[in-house]
Design an enzyme around this catalytic site. Structure first.
Site, PDB file in Angstrom:
ATOM      1  N   ASP A  13       0.815  -1.225   0.000  1.00  0.00           N
ATOM      2  CA  ASP A  13       0.000   0.000   0.000  1.00  0.00           C
ATOM      3  C   ASP A  13       0.842   1.265   0.000  1.00  0.00           C
ATOM      4  OD1 ASP A  13       1.025  -0.010   2.525  1.00  0.00           O
ATOM      5  OD2 ASP A  13      -0.909   0.120   3.570  1.00  0.00           O
ATOM      6  N   ARG A  21      12.349  24.738  -3.476  1.00  0.00           N
ATOM      7  CA  ARG A  21      11.935  25.758  -4.442  1.00  0.00           C
ATOM      8  C   ARG A  21      10.612  26.406  -4.035  1.00  0.00           C
ATOM      9  NH1 ARG A  21      12.651  22.463  -9.973  1.00  0.00           N
ATOM     10  NH2 ARG A  21      11.823  20.840  -8.611  1.00  0.00           N
ATOM     11  N   GLN A  22       9.919  25.808  -3.071  1.00  0.00           N
ATOM     12  CA  GLN A  22       8.669  26.415  -2.574  1.00  0.00           C
ATOM     13  C   GLN A  22       9.007  27.243  -1.335  1.00  0.00           C
ATOM     14  OE1 GLN A  22       5.177  23.903  -2.436  1.00  0.00           O
ATOM     15  NE2 GLN A  22       6.121  22.411  -3.794  1.00  0.00           N
ATOM     16  N   LYS A  27      17.107  34.170 -17.638  1.00  0.00           N
ATOM     17  CA  LYS A  27      16.022  33.225 -17.942  1.00  0.00           C
ATOM     18  C   LYS A  27      14.724  33.755 -17.358  1.00  0.00           C
ATOM     19  CE  LYS A  27      15.123  29.421 -15.370  1.00  0.00           C
ATOM     20  NZ  LYS A  27      15.358  28.109 -14.749  1.00  0.00           N
TER      21      LYS A  27
HETATM   22  C1  R5P Z   1      15.640  26.999 -10.874  1.00  0.00           C
HETATM   23  O1  R5P Z   1      15.581  28.101 -10.347  1.00  0.00           O
HETATM   24  C2  R5P Z   1      16.607  25.954 -10.410  1.00  0.00           C
HETATM   25  O2  R5P Z   1      17.829  26.516 -10.004  1.00  0.00           O
HETATM   26  C3  R5P Z   1      16.849  24.918 -11.484  1.00  0.00           C
HETATM   27  O3  R5P Z   1      17.402  25.562 -12.607  1.00  0.00           O
HETATM   28  C4  R5P Z   1      15.587  24.232 -11.879  1.00  0.00           C
HETATM   29  O4  R5P Z   1      14.780  23.988 -10.784  1.00  0.00           O
HETATM   30  C5  R5P Z   1      15.882  22.940 -12.588  1.00  0.00           C
HETATM   31  O5  R5P Z   1      14.680  22.305 -12.938  1.00  0.00           O
HETATM   32  P1  R5P Z   1      14.501  21.677 -14.368  1.00  0.00           P
HETATM   33  O6  R5P Z   1      15.646  20.725 -14.581  1.00  0.00           O
HETATM   34  O7  R5P Z   1      13.180  20.992 -14.316  1.00  0.00           O
HETATM   35  O8  R5P Z   1      14.516  22.812 -15.347  1.00  0.00           O
END
Ligand code: R5P
Length: 288
Positions: A36, A93-94, A189
């Site tokens: 499970d 990242r959150q 970016k």
């Molecule tokens: C973004 O700010 C992080 O530093 C990475 O560049 C990102 O999270 C990488 O994720 P992915 O490989 O999915 O683009």
């Protein structure tokens, strides 16, 4: 370090190297997964008074997070002091509310580690220093960048240039370049927070004919590196490599990177995987 145990679910990778670096015993928590989805952990021995729990929270993130909390909580019931070493911190990242109503999950993850009984927490290249703040005085970040740079310094590269795929990572690329003795550059970016679409531009150095090393904290789907590699190849660069701390390589990331002309991915041993070849146990031991 007598009276110290390294407790980990894995017998390979960072944990045994860390135990060696510290002169500590290694106790493993053998983990089985029930049909499970429940995790069942069986310890191979008893932790000493000082226990260092090593568990990354790589995919499956929620399962590994629960396992990390479980090991910390169990260790807290048996040892005098517990350090949680979370080489890769999922949810990092959150770290802020990007769109109204978004839960800042990392803040709650920090509370969970403290509540489970961790006295201190050490992680490697957390996505942002903003995120580390949620851990307060108990949190410490270690950088894998110098060890990654040393790896690339030993390679035969043509006029290498360290490149961050985004402005947020420029300090990382600068440190990498300084450790390796090369130049560096940060691309601009932009990611649409709703569609996820990425666009890239650069006002920086001429990359023509130069081997580039894309430096990032993590590779998840590979999308960021693929976009940056395409941009740099369009600018006439030489070979393209990627250096990252955490090579999660979700889904077909490896194939996507190869398809984008990335010749090699080199990462730290913070998560399991074929790219995770640079040992950072000494850097982590230095923070304990
Ligand atoms: C973004 O700010 C992080 O530093 C990475 O560049 C990102 O999270 C990488 O994720 P992915 O490989 O999915 O683009």
């Amino acid at each position: 370090m007598p009276g110290t145990t390294v407790l980990a679910a894995s017998q390979t990778g960072l944990a045994p190297n860390l135990a060696d670096a510290l002169g500590a015993d290694l106790v493993t928590g053998n983990v089985r997964t029930f049909p499970d989805g429940e995790s069942k952990v069986t310890l191979s021995g008893a932790p000493a008074d000082r226990c260092i729990v090593v568990q990354s929270t790589h995919p499956p993130v929620d399962t590994n997070l629960l396992r990390a909390l479980l090991l910390v909580s169990e260790a807290a019931g048996r040892a005098q002091s517990v350090v949680a070493v979370v080489p890769y911190m999922g949810y990092a990242r959150q770290d802020r509310e990007f769109l109204p109503g978004e839960v800042v999950t990392l803040k709650h993850v920090a509370r969970l580690f403290a509540g489970a009984g961790a006295d201190r927490l050490v992680t490697v290249d957390m996505h942002s220093m903003k995120g580390l703040e949620y851990f307060g005085d108990m949190g410490r970040n270690v950088s894998a960048v110098p060890d990654l740079a040393t790896h690339f310094a030993g390679m035969d590269l043509t006029d290498p240039l360290a490149v961050s795929p985004d402005m947020g990572g420029r300090e990382r690329a600068r440190l990498f370049a300084e450790s390796m003795g090369t130049g560096w550059l940060a691309l601009e970016k932009e990611r649409d927070r709703t569609t996820g679409e990425v666009s890239i531009r650069s006002d920086g150095a001429d990359v023509t004919g130069r081997d580039v090393i894309l430096v990032d904290d993590m590779i998840s789907t590979g999308g960021s590196i693929v976009s940056a590699a395409g941009f740099l190849r369009g600018c006439g660069c030489g070979r393209v490599f990627a250096a990252c701390t955490h090579a999660l390589m979700v889904g077909d990331a490896a194939a996507r990177l190869a398809g984008a002309g990335v010749e090699g991915v080199v990462a730290a041993n913070t998560v399991p995987g074929p790219a995770s070849v640079v040992d950072v146990s000494r850097a982590v031991a230095g923070a304990l």
